[in-house]
Design a protein around this motif. Structure first.
Motif, PDB file in Angstrom:
ATOM      1  N   VAL A   1       0.823  -1.215   0.000  1.00  0.00           N
ATOM      2  CA  VAL A   1       0.000   0.000   0.000  1.00  0.00           C
ATOM      3  C   VAL A   1       0.850   1.255   0.000  1.00  0.00           C
ATOM      4  CG1 VAL A   1      -1.980  -1.108   1.100  1.00  0.00           C
ATOM      5  CG2 VAL A   1      -0.206  -0.067   2.527  1.00  0.00           C
ATOM      6  N   VAL A   2       2.132   1.151   0.381  1.00  0.00           N
ATOM      7  CA  VAL A   2       3.018   2.315   0.373  1.00  0.00           C
ATOM      8  C   VAL A   2       4.403   1.889  -0.095  1.00  0.00           C
ATOM      9  CG1 VAL A   2       1.809   3.567   2.219  1.00  0.00           C
ATOM     10  CG2 VAL A   2       3.677   1.998   2.792  1.00  0.00           C
ATOM     11  N   VAL A   3       5.144   2.878  -0.570  1.00  0.00           N
ATOM     12  CA  VAL A   3       6.569   2.699  -0.888  1.00  0.00           C
ATOM     13  C   VAL A   3       7.359   3.390   0.212  1.00  0.00           C
ATOM     14  CG1 VAL A   3       8.406   3.155  -2.531  1.00  0.00           C
ATOM     15  CG2 VAL A   3       6.104   2.646  -3.357  1.00  0.00           C
ATOM     16  N   TRP A   4       8.265   2.640   0.821  1.00  0.00           N
ATOM     17  CA  TRP A   4       9.069   3.180   1.925  1.00  0.00           C
ATOM     18  C   TRP A   4      10.514   3.326   1.472  1.00  0.00           C
ATOM     19  CZ3 TRP A   4      11.531  -0.123   6.242  1.00  0.00           C
ATOM     20  CH2 TRP A   4      12.175   0.712   7.166  1.00  0.00           C
ATOM     21  N   ARG A   5      10.989   4.571   1.472  1.00  0.00           N
ATOM     22  CA  ARG A   5      12.407   4.816   1.193  1.00  0.00           C
ATOM     23  C   ARG A   5      13.157   4.742   2.513  1.00  0.00           C
ATOM     24  NH1 ARG A   5      12.331   9.311  -2.023  1.00  0.00           N
ATOM     25  NH2 ARG A   5      12.567   8.089  -3.925  1.00  0.00           N
ATOM     26  N   SER A   6      13.743   3.580   2.765  1.00  0.00           N
ATOM     27  CA  SER A   6      14.393   3.301   4.041  1.00  0.00           C
ATOM     28  C   SER A   6      15.894   3.479   3.918  1.00  0.00           C
ATOM     29  CB  SER A   6      14.080   1.868   4.487  1.00  0.00           C
ATOM     30  OG  SER A   6      14.778   0.938   3.680  1.00  0.00           O
ATOM     31  N   PRO A   7      16.619   3.469   5.038  1.00  0.00           N
ATOM     32  CA  PRO A   7      18.091   3.542   4.964  1.00  0.00           C
ATOM     33  C   PRO A   7      18.712   2.376   4.210  1.00  0.00           C
ATOM     34  CG  PRO A   7      17.323   4.058   7.182  1.00  0.00           C
ATOM     35  CD  PRO A   7      16.135   3.568   6.425  1.00  0.00           C
ATOM     36  N   ASP A   8      17.964   1.247   4.108  1.00  0.00           N
ATOM     37  CA  ASP A   8      18.503   0.054   3.449  1.00  0.00           C
ATOM     38  C   ASP A   8      18.036  -0.096   2.015  1.00  0.00           C
ATOM     39  OD1 ASP A   8      19.773  -0.638   5.836  1.00  0.00           O
ATOM     40  OD2 ASP A   8      17.978  -1.658   6.569  1.00  0.00           O
ATOM     41  N   GLY A   9      17.216   0.820   1.524  1.00  0.00           N
ATOM     42  CA  GLY A   9      16.723   0.707   0.157  1.00  0.00           C
ATOM     43  C   GLY A   9      15.262   1.092   0.064  1.00  0.00           C
ATOM     44  N   VAL A  10      14.662   0.787  -1.086  1.00  0.00           N
ATOM     45  CA  VAL A  10      13.258   1.118  -1.337  1.00  0.00           C
ATOM     46  C   VAL A  10      12.433  -0.157  -1.175  1.00  0.00           C
ATOM     47  CG1 VAL A  10      11.620   2.124  -2.961  1.00  0.00           C
ATOM     48  CG2 VAL A  10      14.001   2.915  -2.928  1.00  0.00           C
ATOM     49  N   MET A  11      11.473  -0.102  -0.262  1.00  0.00           N
ATOM     50  CA  MET A  11      10.674  -1.275   0.079  1.00  0.00           C
ATOM     51  C   MET A  11       9.194  -1.023  -0.197  1.00  0.00           C
ATOM     52  SD  MET A  11      13.152  -3.109   1.437  1.00  0.00           S
ATOM     53  CE  MET A  11      14.762  -2.859   2.220  1.00  0.00           C
ATOM     54  N   LEU A  12       8.479  -2.101  -0.485  1.00  0.00           N
ATOM     55  CA  LEU A  12       7.025  -2.082  -0.541  1.00  0.00           C
ATOM     56  C   LEU A  12       6.501  -2.632   0.774  1.00  0.00           C
ATOM     57  CD1 LEU A  12       6.360  -3.431  -4.160  1.00  0.00           C
ATOM     58  CD2 LEU A  12       6.444  -1.059  -3.399  1.00  0.00           C
ATOM     59  N   LEU A  13       5.573  -1.918   1.410  1.00  0.00           N
ATOM     60  CA  LEU A  13       5.006  -2.320   2.697  1.00  0.00           C
ATOM     61  C   LEU A  13       3.507  -2.522   2.563  1.00  0.00           C
ATOM     62  CD1 LEU A  13       6.821   0.222   5.081  1.00  0.00           C
ATOM     63  CD2 LEU A  13       7.624  -2.014   4.307  1.00  0.00           C
TER      64      LEU A  13
ATOM     65  N   HIS B   1      -0.409  -2.862   4.694  1.00  0.00           N
ATOM     66  CA  HIS B   1      -1.134  -1.946   5.576  1.00  0.00           C
ATOM     67  C   HIS B   1      -0.634  -2.002   7.016  1.00  0.00           C
ATOM     68  CE1 HIS B   1      -3.146  -5.819   6.048  1.00  0.00           C
ATOM     69  NE2 HIS B   1      -3.509  -5.403   7.244  1.00  0.00           N
ATOM     70  N   ALA B   2       0.025  -3.102   7.392  1.00  0.00           N
ATOM     71  CA  ALA B   2       0.535  -3.227   8.760  1.00  0.00           C
ATOM     72  C   ALA B   2       2.008  -2.841   8.861  1.00  0.00           C
ATOM     73  CB  ALA B   2       0.346  -4.653   9.266  1.00  0.00           C
TER      74      ALA B   2
ATOM     75  N   ALA C   1       9.010   8.113   3.927  1.00  0.00           N
ATOM     76  CA  ALA C   1      10.463   8.059   4.082  1.00  0.00           C
ATOM     77  C   ALA C   1      10.816   8.307   5.539  1.00  0.00           C
ATOM     78  CB  ALA C   1      11.140   9.089   3.185  1.00  0.00           C
ATOM     79  N   GLY C   2      12.052   7.998   5.858  1.00  0.00           N
ATOM     80  CA  GLY C   2      12.538   8.232   7.209  1.00  0.00           C
ATOM     81  C   GLY C   2      12.599   6.962   8.033  1.00  0.00           C
ATOM     82  N   GLU C   3      13.522   6.959   8.972  1.00  0.00           N
ATOM     83  CA  GLU C   3      13.688   5.804   9.851  1.00  0.00           C
ATOM     84  C   GLU C   3      12.490   5.679  10.783  1.00  0.00           C
ATOM     85  OE1 GLU C   3      17.117   3.921  12.820  1.00  0.00           O
ATOM     86  OE2 GLU C   3      17.397   5.867  11.825  1.00  0.00           O
ATOM     87  N   GLY C   4      11.969   4.456  10.897  1.00  0.00           N
ATOM     88  CA  GLY C   4      10.812   4.204  11.745  1.00  0.00           C
ATOM     89  C   GLY C   4       9.485   4.448  11.062  1.00  0.00           C
ATOM     90  N   ALA C   5       9.498   4.843   9.783  1.00  0.00           N
ATOM     91  CA  ALA C   5       8.236   5.094   9.078  1.00  0.00           C
ATOM     92  C   ALA C   5       7.429   3.812   8.898  1.00  0.00           C
ATOM     93  CB  ALA C   5       8.521   5.739   7.727  1.00  0.00           C
ATOM     94  N   ASP C   6       8.109   2.669   8.792  1.00  0.00           N
ATOM     95  CA  ASP C   6       7.386   1.411   8.598  1.00  0.00           C
ATOM     96  C   ASP C   6       6.536   1.049   9.803  1.00  0.00           C
ATOM     97  OD1 ASP C   6       9.806   1.142   9.999  1.00  0.00           O
ATOM     98  OD2 ASP C   6       9.848  -1.011   9.663  1.00  0.00           O
ATOM     99  N   ALA C   7       6.926   1.520  10.984  1.00  0.00           N
ATOM    100  CA  ALA C   7       6.157   1.202  12.198  1.00  0.00           C
ATOM    101  C   ALA C   7       4.928   2.082  12.346  1.00  0.00           C
ATOM    102  CB  ALA C   7       7.051   1.353  13.429  1.00  0.00           C
TER     103      ALA C   7
ATOM    104  N   ARG D   1       3.791  14.840  -2.307  1.00  0.00           N
ATOM    105  CA  ARG D   1       4.948  14.094  -2.811  1.00  0.00           C
ATOM    106  C   ARG D   1       5.339  12.958  -1.875  1.00  0.00           C
ATOM    107  NH1 ARG D   1       3.178  15.783  -6.457  1.00  0.00           N
ATOM    108  NH2 ARG D   1       3.930  17.313  -7.960  1.00  0.00           N
ATOM    109  N   GLY D   2       5.007  13.091  -0.616  1.00  0.00           N
ATOM    110  CA  GLY D   2       5.329  12.013   0.320  1.00  0.00           C
ATOM    111  C   GLY D   2       5.226  12.472   1.758  1.00  0.00           C
ATOM    112  N   LEU D   3       5.398  11.507   2.638  1.00  0.00           N
ATOM    113  CA  LEU D   3       5.409  11.747   4.078  1.00  0.00           C
ATOM    114  C   LEU D   3       6.778  11.377   4.616  1.00  0.00           C
ATOM    115  CD1 LEU D   3       1.931  10.289   5.048  1.00  0.00           C
ATOM    116  CD2 LEU D   3       2.667  12.604   5.549  1.00  0.00           C
ATOM    117  N   VAL D   4       7.350  12.246   5.423  1.00  0.00           N
ATOM    118  CA  VAL D   4       8.681  11.997   5.988  1.00  0.00           C
ATOM    119  C   VAL D   4       8.539  11.853   7.501  1.00  0.00           C
ATOM    120  CG1 VAL D   4      11.017  12.885   6.290  1.00  0.00           C
ATOM    121  CG2 VAL D   4       9.782  13.318   4.143  1.00  0.00           C
ATOM    122  N   ARG D   5       9.049  10.725   8.014  1.00  0.00           N
ATOM    123  CA  ARG D   5       9.036  10.480   9.456  1.00  0.00           C
ATOM    124  C   ARG D   5      10.257  11.173  10.067  1.00  0.00           C
ATOM    125  NH1 ARG D   5       5.003   9.319  12.956  1.00  0.00           N
ATOM    126  NH2 ARG D   5       5.674   7.965  14.658  1.00  0.00           N
TER     127      ARG D   5
END
Length: 302
Positions: free
Chosen positions: A158-170, A172-173, A193-199, A219-223
């Motif tokens: 449901v979202v694309v997460w630009r993490s410190p380790d790369g670009v991930m698909l996440l 809803h949880a 984007a941002g560390e901890g955004a996946d949580a 354009r996006g949400l930054v944690r």
């Protein structure tokens, strides 16, 4: 000593010996007392014959090598069952998922075909399939016709997460579904984007839902600091949300924008980190224009 009289034709009289004690001996008494115990009688009546039978069977088995014969008979029976065509699995079916995930599931199942269904541990196969990040749940069963069916519930990104380790698909949880090489692979999904955004994916989705009026500008949400969000818009604009009740703060921004068209003005930052004291920051062009106007006003006053 007086002589014993002997009558002719009659046997001599025998003097009686000492009388025998009618009481049983100590050993016999203890044996009688022991026999009166029910447990001892059961041991003698059942245990001793059973032990004798076991010893006899053991001796016979040792003499005739019955154990090896029994093991050989079991192996032959098992082999005959396993090799029956009705139990043979020749393919793995993975319905209802994308082709890429189906191939990944077949590899993760780790089943060497052809194989007998009696040799397949469906529980272990299910655990290996559910270990895939893209699989939420799975069920495994052997079907008639030589098929091993694996039904999997695929995690939907449901979202694309630009993490410190790369670009991930996440999903809803916030669970990782897959890794992609570029955000452009999924332009249809919102970016965080941002560390901890996946949580905090559920909170990000709620913010995007409340920002529907400006969704095409987001354009996006930054944690930030793993505790709050910045909503990044086009035209180099940003909405800084507080750590507590970000949804309430965003709704106030949306209300102000609907009433005053605030986000259409020369504003670079809408700072709601302190909802009691919101602030606006003008962009460079607006700041220069404001400085010019102030100079002109000072010149007129002079």
């Amino acid at each position: 000593m007086l002589p014993v009289a002997v009558h002719p034709g009659r046997p001599p009289a025998v003097r009686p010996g000492p009388r025998r004690d009618p009481a049983p001996s100590r050993l016999r008494y203890r044996l009688n007392r022991l026999w009166l115990r029910p447990s001892f009688r059961r041991l003698v009546n059942f245990g001793v014959p059973m032990l004798a039978g076991i010893l006899a069977v053991w001796t016979l088995a040792a003499e005739l090598d019955l154990k090896a014969r029994a093991v050989l008979a079991y192996e032959n029976l098992r082999s005959s069952l396993i090799e029956r065509p009705s139990f043979l699995i020749t393919r793995i079916d993975v319905p209802g998922v994308t082709p890429d995930l189906a191939e990944a599931i077949r590899v993760a199942a780790f089943v060497d075909l052809p194989v007998s269904s009696l040799e397949v541990d469906v529980g272990a196969v299910r655990e290996r399939v559910e270990a895939l990040s893209a699989v939420e749940r799975a069920s495994v069963r052997a079907l008639a016709g030589g098929s091993l069916e694996i039904r999997a519930i695929e995690r939907i990104p449901v979202v694309v997460w630009r993490s410190p380790d790369g670009v991930m698909l996440l999903d809803h949880a916030g669970v990782r579904v897959a890794e992609i090489d570029s955000r452009l692979r999924r332009p249809d999904l919102p970016l965080i984007a941002g560390e901890g955004a996946d949580a905090a994916v559920p909170e990000a989705l709620a913010l995007l839902q409340d920002a529907q009026p400006i969704l095409d500008r987001i354009r996006g949400l930054v944690r930030v600091g793993e505790r709050r969000w910045d909503l990044v818009l086009d035209r180099d604009q940003a909405i800084l949300l507080p750590e507590t009740d970000p949804l309430g703060a965003l709704r106030r921004v949306m209300a102000l924008d609907a009433a005053e068209e605030m986000l259409s003005r020369d504003v670079s930052v809408v700072d709601f980190r302190d909802p009691a004291r919101p602030a606006l920051r003008l962009n460079e062009h607006a700041q220069a224009e404001l400085a010019r106007l102030r100079k002109e006003m000072k010149g007129e006053d002079a």
